[in-house]
Design an enzyme around this catalytic site. Structure first.
Site, PDB file in Angstrom:
ATOM      1  N   GLU A 173      -5.377  46.407   2.093  1.00 41.28           N
ATOM      2  CA  GLU A 173      -4.189  46.138   1.281  1.00 41.28           C
ATOM      3  C   GLU A 173      -4.532  44.913   0.202  1.00 41.28           C
ATOM      4  OE1 GLU A 173      -0.870  43.853   3.562  1.00 41.28           O
ATOM      5  OE2 GLU A 173       0.263  45.979   3.158  1.00 41.28           O
ATOM      6  N   GLU A 221      11.016  48.341  10.151  1.00 40.28           N
ATOM      7  CA  GLU A 221      10.330  48.510  11.554  1.00 40.28           C
ATOM      8  C   GLU A 221      10.919  47.414  12.403  1.00 40.28           C
ATOM      9  OE1 GLU A 221       8.850  48.643   8.622  1.00 40.28           O
ATOM     10  OE2 GLU A 221       7.732  50.450   8.585  1.00 40.28           O
ATOM     11  N   HIS A 248     -20.726  59.442  19.970  1.00 42.28           N
ATOM     12  CA  HIS A 248     -20.271  60.893  20.569  1.00 42.28           C
ATOM     13  C   HIS A 248     -19.214  61.406  19.504  1.00 42.28           C
ATOM     14  CE1 HIS A 248     -22.635  59.956  24.013  1.00 42.28           C
ATOM     15  NE2 HIS A 248     -22.209  58.708  23.786  1.00 42.28           N
ATOM     16  N   GLY A 250       0.972  37.921   4.910  1.00 43.41           N
ATOM     17  CA  GLY A 250       0.977  38.464   6.026  1.00 43.41           C
ATOM     18  C   GLY A 250      -0.315  38.931   6.732  1.00 43.41           C
ATOM     19  N   ARG A 251      -1.202  39.552   5.800  1.00 40.17           N
ATOM     20  CA  ARG A 251      -2.607  39.903   6.662  1.00 40.17           C
ATOM     21  C   ARG A 251      -3.549  38.587   6.883  1.00 40.17           C
ATOM     22  NH1 ARG A 251      -1.376  41.779   1.786  1.00 40.17           N
ATOM     23  NH2 ARG A 251      -2.762  41.430   0.079  1.00 40.17           N
ATOM     24  N   LYS A 255       8.926  52.397   0.696  1.00 35.56           N
ATOM     25  CA  LYS A 255       9.884  51.551   1.472  1.00 35.56           C
ATOM     26  C   LYS A 255      11.314  51.814   0.576  1.00 35.56           C
ATOM     27  CE  LYS A 255       7.556  47.467   3.016  1.00 35.56           C
ATOM     28  NZ  LYS A 255       7.395  46.109   2.916  1.00 35.56           N
ATOM     29  N   LYS A 262       7.478  37.844   8.307  1.00 40.94           N
ATOM     30  CA  LYS A 262       7.305  36.818   7.041  1.00 40.94           C
ATOM     31  C   LYS A 262       8.823  36.831   6.622  1.00 40.94           C
ATOM     32  CE  LYS A 262       4.896  35.367   2.949  1.00 40.94           C
ATOM     33  NZ  LYS A 262       3.743  35.714   2.421  1.00 40.94           N
TER      34      LYS A 262
HETATM   35  O1  F6P Z   1       4.418  46.232   4.069  1.00 39.71           O
HETATM   36  C1  F6P Z   1       3.449  45.262   3.716  1.00 39.71           C
HETATM   37  C2  F6P Z   1       3.601  44.119   4.493  1.00 39.71           C
HETATM   38  O2  F6P Z   1       4.326  43.367   3.754  1.00 39.71           O
HETATM   39  C3  F6P Z   1       2.360  43.509   5.167  1.00 39.71           C
HETATM   40  O3  F6P Z   1       1.768  42.754   3.828  1.00 39.71           O
HETATM   41  C4  F6P Z   1       2.915  42.648   6.007  1.00 39.71           C
HETATM   42  O4  F6P Z   1       1.881  42.051   6.869  1.00 39.71           O
HETATM   43  C5  F6P Z   1       3.784  43.410   6.555  1.00 39.71           C
HETATM   44  O5  F6P Z   1       4.308  44.373   5.742  1.00 39.71           O
HETATM   45  C6  F6P Z   1       4.880  43.003   7.547  1.00 39.71           C
HETATM   46  O6  F6P Z   1       5.744  42.271   6.860  1.00 39.71           O
HETATM   47  P1  F6P Z   1       6.714  40.944   7.499  1.00 39.71           P
HETATM   48  O7  F6P Z   1       6.004  39.940   8.160  1.00 39.71           O
HETATM   49  O8  F6P Z   1       7.431  40.305   6.190  1.00 39.71           O
HETATM   50  O9  F6P Z   1       7.594  41.660   8.208  1.00 39.71           O
END
Ligand code: F6P
Length: 553
Positions: free
Chosen positions: A357, A216, A388, A271-272, A516, A210
């Protein structure tokens, strides 16, 4: 002061629940079942293809009434309508949270700042459909003209967990020809292992972010781009093989993605909550657009149920209020998600992010410290494997762990008596949690095994299962696009309802930012570069030294 503005814990409804809680001290669910043969049928509700048995909870009619009264006193219905209308319910970011618009079939108008959100959503779905059909029907190919065989989705958090969950859940609907891979972590192993499985000529990369700022995702995308260029040697081909889903189009363009290959995200989608948007493209590649639309339809069915069903029959509301009951009145600190279905194996991971979150907050919407507990730890795993492993602690540990059992009535893979066996396991667990085993029963069992009196006395206490452990059982006919859509939407609304009760902003996530920021200062130090000067501590400094001394980078 109107009741709904009073501080949560001083509301009369809260006090009533405290009294109810005291009244239930020492009351056992198994006795409630014995006294009331109608209990299971009374505490059973349905909506959008899902059915909930919530009879194995520490509740009475009075408790339920009081829980719903608390919900009303928190203005739940008005807050729900505000959410669905697109009001700015994300107060700290001054944004709506309109994931429900993503699954609206276009039958109603929703606008944000005068823009017709539904039209944008439908346009994007149509663009997705064209792309997916072109790829699946091999009209759109890789740079050498070969059909695409693999999609590598690069994204993390909400840009990863939802598509991965649904991609796995809808495996029985997967179209032949396309394999989807997911890369999330900034752990070189994940991207390297994935790239080892694919070929540059036939692989489509989807950069899912987003913000297009997530470390990452960007670092993994750079590795993928370089890997691709090293093999095909043609910058032009990048635009054929790299696509992006983002709200930050300029950044995607800077990365080298052709604007025609950028699918939009909007700041009114968290995002979630984004799997319903173009972030769901890996799902659509895997199962086709018709099934993706069926997934949206299932979620929309749950949205309608949430909007229209009376609170007492409203699945997200009842599940949310039961969660409040244990979290705030019984001291439960965690909540277990236990899907008894291999296809739903990633549901706990997705719900963990969704819920933790959203409701892992410590201040009210107005910024005052909470004087009550907010979101619990969400965890879980697929049944029967968990039986288990961690079920031991659920049955005999000292903590109260409410659980949701989730199981389809029919399997996609009938083999031997497996599905009946699995169902029996699911039912036996919820029954064992509820009924337990008394000291007398343990003694009788040991005696029946022929144990001596001394052995019986020694072992009996260890065999006692206290019982009275609450659980919900969610059932559905089968795992389909519609039921999976409804199931995820159910938990989204459950999360929202709890956020309303706790008066937190369920749609921001400021807590993840500090790590971050600090990471930006630590990385140069690990790499031996300048610019990493920031407040530190001896533990961090020592660990950085150890990393550097082994030439870790
Ligand atoms: O760090 C949390 C977050 O902002 C989440 O809310 C989100 O889903 C994820 O990182 C990835 O964010 P993006 O889609 O902006 O890369």
């Amino acid at each position: 002061m109107p009741a709904h503005l009073a501080v949560l814990t001083s509301k009369p409804e809260w006090q009533t629940l405290k009294e109810q809680r005291e009244r239930l001290d020492g009351v056992l669910m198994k006795d409630l079942f014995e006294q009331d043969p109608g209990r299971a049928k009374r505490y059973f509700i349905e909506g959008a293809g899902l059915s909930l048995d919530f009879s194995k909870n520490r509740i009475t009619d009075e408790v339920l009434e009081a829980l719903l009264a608390l919900a009303r006193s928190c203005n739940l219905e008005a807050r729900r309508d505000a959410l669905l209308r697109g009001e700015r319910v994300n107060v700290t970011e001054d944004r709506p949270a309109l994931h429900t618009a993503l699954r609206n079939p276009g039958t109603e108008a929703v606008t944000v700042d005068g823009e017709d959100v539904i039209a944008e959503v439908q346009n994007t779905l149509n663009r997705m459909e064209t792309l997916v059909n072109d790829v699946l029907d091999q009209r759109r190919t890789g740079y050498t003209g070969k059909p695409f065989t693999d999609v590598v989705s690069i994204g993390i958090g909400g840009s990863y967990l939802g598509p991965k969950l649904v991609g796995e859940a809808l495996q029985p609907y997967a179209r032949a020809g396309i394999r989807c891979h997911y890369v999330a972590n900034i752990d070189g192993t994940e991207i390297c292992e994935t790239l080892r499985q694919v070929h540059p000529e036939t692989t489509l990369f989807l950069i899912q972010s987003k913000s297009f700022r997530t470390q990452e995702t960007l670092e993994n995308s750079k590795v993928a781009r370089q890997w691709f260029l090293d093999r095909c040697g043609d910058e032009q081909a990048v635009s054929q093989h790299f696509m992006a889903v983002t709200a930050n189009v300029p950044a995607a363009q800077d990365f080298g993605v052709d604007p025609a290959n950028v699918f939009p995200m909007w700041d009114w989608v968290g995002g979630r909550y984004s799997l319903w948007s173009a972030i769901g493209l890996p799902i659509a590649f895997s199962v086709g657009m018709a099934n993706f639309r069926a997934l949206l339809a299932g979620a929309h069915g749950m949205d309608q149920h949430f909007r229209e069903a009376p609170l007492a029959e409203n699945l997200p509301v009842v599940m949310a209020m039961l969660g409040i009951w244990y979290n705030n009145f019984w001291g439960a600190e965690t909540h277990a998600i236990l899907p008894y279905d291999h296809y739903l194996r990633s549901l706990p991971d997705h719900l963990q992010q969704l819920d933790m979150e959203s409701n892992g907050k410590s201040v009210t919407q107005a910024g005052a410290p909470l004087a009550w507990q907010s979101g619990p730890v969400i965890w879980g795993g697929v049944g029967a494997n968990g039986q288990h492993a961690y079920h031991q602690l659920i049955h005999q540990g000292t903590r109260l762990i409410p659980a949701d059992f989730i199981i389809p009535l029919k399997t996609h893979n009938p083999v031997a008596t497996h599905h009946a066996d699995l169902f029996a396991n699911c039912l036996s667990q919820s029954r064992a949690m509820m009924a337990g085993k008394s000291l007398e029963e343990a003694r009788a069992e040991l005696a029946a095994e022929g144990r001596s009196e001394a052995e019986t006395e020694q072992l009996a206490a260890h065999k006692v299962i206290p019982g009275n452990k609450p659980s919900n059982t969610l059932i559905m006919e089968s795992v389909t696009p519609e039921t999976v859509g409804a199931l995820i939407a159910l938990y989204e609304h459950r999360t929202f309802v709890q956020g309303v009760i706790w008066d937190v902003d369920s749609f921001d996530q400021w807590g993840v930012e500090l790590g971050k920021q600090l990471g930006k200062g630590i990385l140069p130090r690990l790499l031996g570069e300048k610019g990493g000067n920031q407040a530190s501590d001896s533990s961090t400094d020592h660990l950085i030294e150890r990393f550097r001394s082994t030439g870790g980078a």
